[in-house]
Scaffold this active site. Sequence first.
Site: not given
Length: 347
Positions: A77, A167-168, A300
């Site tokens: 991420s 969060y998506s 991430g």
Amino acid sequence: MPPLRTLMAIPVFLALLLAPVTAGSASSTEATNPFLSQFVTKGGVPAAALLDRDGDDVHFAAAGRGITRADHFRAGSITKTFIATVVLQLAAEHRLSLSDPVDRYLPGLLRGHGTDGRRITLRALLSHTGGLADFTTVTRGAVPVTPLQAVGISLSLPSTRLGRYSYSSTDYVVLGMVIQRVTGHSYAAEARRRIIIPLRLTGTSFPGARTSLPAPHGRAYTADGADVTELDPRVAGAAGELVTTLDDLDRFYAALLSGELLPSRWLREMLNTRAAHGAYGLGIFPVKLPCGTTVWGHNGRIAGSYVRSAASIGGRHVLTFRVNTTAIRDPDLEPALLAAEFCPRHG
């Protein structure tokens, strides 16, 4: 991927401050070498590494086997900060507005299960306040999907309330589609042209469907020890496709926080957390450490890799650490490491 338990790890932090340091050791990274080994002993990871830059001082440390400074790895991420930077650059060029609804660029894409793209703005996608369900709750980061398939999975799930931080990864898949609609090029091509090439991030790439990592690289493992070095990056797409190195991530966040990539107005927009009620900016989030220092960056997670980058405002001090597995067993280790690197030591 927002903060895990990235706030108060005070007992671990105090233990670190009281730990003996080798005589003559002056750098924070040298002082945390014994601590980094705890990611292996307490965190249950095969190997861990960090690269710390504080002004002209650069320090590398590693623990465990099979991990080096030059390794390429999957950044998960952290890709979102790259995508957000491209979107903000397009806003600075007046090619889009953050207040535009998604429907302006992708008409009819977001419809169903309480979702309406006519009401969701680009800013809401950037700040995870648009209400889109996360497609990875279904795919578990293991099933390659196209952007349209990812959106379809999201729309089959209940949405969250518009304006509420949730969060998506779907948000950034949609932003990747917006970038292509506005520029006529893929998000990967735009990120290469606007970020990777100007900053000479020679170890950074968007691999598309390529399952192998560039050389050199080590191995990557799931929490139960399965080797997942070979992985189809389409499990994440614009939300987590990036492959990179420690040096490149330090360079990227230093450049971003110093204003090298965005005009000052748009860097302020990126660091504005009001929409997400303090939890998240636009592709980046703050963490306030026990000493009162706030650092900015992202983490991430993707199968076989967990990465964290954090930087001071202005980008003078930046740290990236990584482990070669999906999860760290002890969640207190990450905030303690950040505190050890960014909080001044006395005595």
